[in-house]
Design a protein around this motif. Sequence first.
Motif, short mmCIF file in Angstrom:
data_model
loop_
_atom_site.label_atom_id
_atom_site.label_comp_id
_atom_site.label_asym_id
_atom_site.label_seq_id
_atom_site.Cartn_x
_atom_site.Cartn_y
_atom_site.Cartn_z
N VAL A 131 39.82 48.66 45.84
CA VAL A 131 39.09 47.46 45.12
C VAL A 131 38.43 47.82 43.57
CG1 VAL A 131 38.36 45.33 44.92
CG2 VAL A 131 39.27 46.08 46.97
N ARG A 132 39.04 47.45 42.68
CA ARG A 132 38.34 47.65 41.15
C ARG A 132 38.38 46.52 40.30
NH1 ARG A 132 40.48 53.74 39.32
NH2 ARG A 132 40.11 54.84 41.22
N VAL A 133 37.37 46.18 39.73
CA VAL A 133 37.24 45.22 38.65
C VAL A 133 37.31 46.15 37.24
CG1 VAL A 133 35.66 43.65 37.53
CG2 VAL A 133 35.36 43.90 40.05
N VAL A 134 38.41 45.80 36.53
CA VAL A 134 39.11 46.40 35.49
C VAL A 134 39.14 45.44 34.18
CG1 VAL A 134 40.22 47.88 36.81
CG2 VAL A 134 41.36 46.25 35.66
N ARG A 135 38.89 46.09 32.97
CA ARG A 135 39.09 45.69 31.77
C ARG A 135 40.35 46.04 31.06
NH1 ARG A 135 33.84 45.64 32.79
NH2 ARG A 135 32.72 43.48 32.20
N VAL B 187 46.67 42.00 41.46
CA VAL B 187 45.67 41.73 40.58
C VAL B 187 45.32 40.16 40.92
CG1 VAL B 187 47.48 41.01 38.69
CG2 VAL B 187 44.93 41.77 38.18
N GLU B 188 44.08 39.94 40.76
CA GLU B 188 43.38 38.60 40.79
C GLU B 188 42.66 38.40 39.82
OE1 GLU B 188 43.51 38.60 45.79
OE2 GLU B 188 41.90 38.65 44.58
N GLU B 189 42.42 37.20 39.67
CA GLU B 189 41.43 36.80 38.58
C GLU B 189 40.13 37.28 39.16
OE1 GLU B 189 40.04 32.37 38.77
OE2 GLU B 189 41.42 32.05 40.28
N LEU B 190 39.01 37.39 38.33
CA LEU B 190 37.55 37.76 38.87
C LEU B 190 37.05 36.36 38.95
CD1 LEU B 190 35.45 39.84 39.10
CD2 LEU B 190 34.87 39.45 36.68
N VAL B 191 36.73 35.91 40.37
CA VAL B 191 36.29 34.65 40.51
C VAL B 191 34.76 34.60 40.46
CG1 VAL B 191 36.06 33.14 42.63
CG2 VAL B 191 37.96 34.56 42.32
N ASP B 192 34.47 33.53 39.88
CA ASP B 192 32.90 33.03 39.55
C ASP B 192 32.37 32.45 41.01
OD1 ASP B 192 30.44 32.44 38.57
OD2 ASP B 192 31.16 30.77 37.34
N ALA C 80 44.62 40.06 29.99
CA ALA C 80 44.46 39.45 28.81
C ALA C 80 44.44 37.68 28.98
CB ALA C 80 45.52 39.90 27.68
N GLY C 81 45.20 37.27 29.93
CA GLY C 81 45.36 35.75 30.29
C GLY C 81 44.38 35.23 31.06
N HIS C 82 43.41 36.20 31.56
CA HIS C 82 42.22 35.95 32.35
C HIS C 82 40.80 36.29 31.98
CE1 HIS C 82 45.72 35.13 35.17
NE2 HIS C 82 45.08 34.55 35.67
N GLY C 83 40.73 36.10 30.51
CA GLY C 83 39.31 36.40 30.31
C GLY C 83 38.85 37.79 29.84
N GLY C 84 39.78 38.79 29.97
CA GLY C 84 39.43 40.15 29.81
C GLY C 84 39.19 40.97 30.94
#
Length: 372
Positions: free
Chosen positions: A145-149, A172-177, A125-129
């Motif tokens: 490794v998984r990208v999760v919502r 858990v890490e931020e999804l880096v742009d 919630a604190g990192h853009g969902g």
Amino acid sequence: MIGGGQLARMMIPAAIELGVDLRVLAEAEGMAAAIAADRVGDYTDTATVLAFAREVDVVTFDHEHVPQDVLRALVDAGVPVHPGPDALRFAQDKLVMRERLSELGLPVPDWARVQTTAELDDFIAGHGGTAVVKTPRGGYDGKGVRVVRRAAEVSEWFTTIAEDGGDGALLVEELVDFRRELAQLVARRPSGEVATWPLVETVQVGGVCSEVIAPAPRSAGRLADVAADVAITIAEGLGVTGVLAVELFETSDERILVNELAMRPHNSGHWSMDGSTTGQFEQHLRAVLDLPLGATGSRDEWSVMVNVLGGPAEGSLTDRYGEALAAHPTAKMHNYGKAPRPGRKIGHVTVSGDDLDAVVYEARAAAAFFQD
């Protein structure tokens, strides 16, 4: 060398050229490095590893999975181990690695240790969902490794880790742009000398490295200097000996962040076997034997490595050598001795030259001969 996989296999030519007697403790019969495997045994068994180590001068690895208690037993027995257990623990546990890199003030994605689904949902919630969740141990080539919502998407991981004897924590890490992925290789010997190769760009397909371009386009100057400084800081700060691969993100706002570490020769450095004055396998042997390191400059303006993933649907790589090598005489083929299987790295092709577009075309076309 502990581990009889493809990296051990590719170490053999460098060992022969240096006049080094390379011995391999393989996990099973018929592994890629069978030609040098004079012993087969369980690398997690202390007695087995100690018996193997009595016949060698230095122990090194082609993977990071040897348990800490086995590594400590080697050190206690007076066996030189490179990289040592104090360094390898940072490659074995991503949470420990993130903590140490943060202590060193190095650039990393925003991260947290989470032990409950509530903690994970709060981070998301604190990192853009959206966030990236990783198992601390055992993941590679996109595994673990998984990208999760939602935390519910990895709820079983908490249980599995706890059942395996861990504390139930996930990374858990931020999804880096990021605009692209890079890798910086460095070698360090026990006496402290370090050497870096040119920064490279890596291209991933399905979480697996597909191509490497050396040097990374548009990287000369500040970007290359910063990447080299980061890698050297990690090697020295973690006490790494041998080859270290630092996988990096180049972000859309022109930063670089450390993604992963590998304390061994690495896929992103395979281009150096043909494209550098000193390839990573020779350099690794030099480093762990505390010999002076070799020059790491590029032989040509560009080198491109393309992995052979999966391989032919029928037959072997060697069945296609005649046609492939005739069509692409500038390509260097490296066969890992593995049976074809969907998604499996079974070899790679490297092409070098002065025109990047031509080199990319030749490397891709040559690799295509070995894939259906």
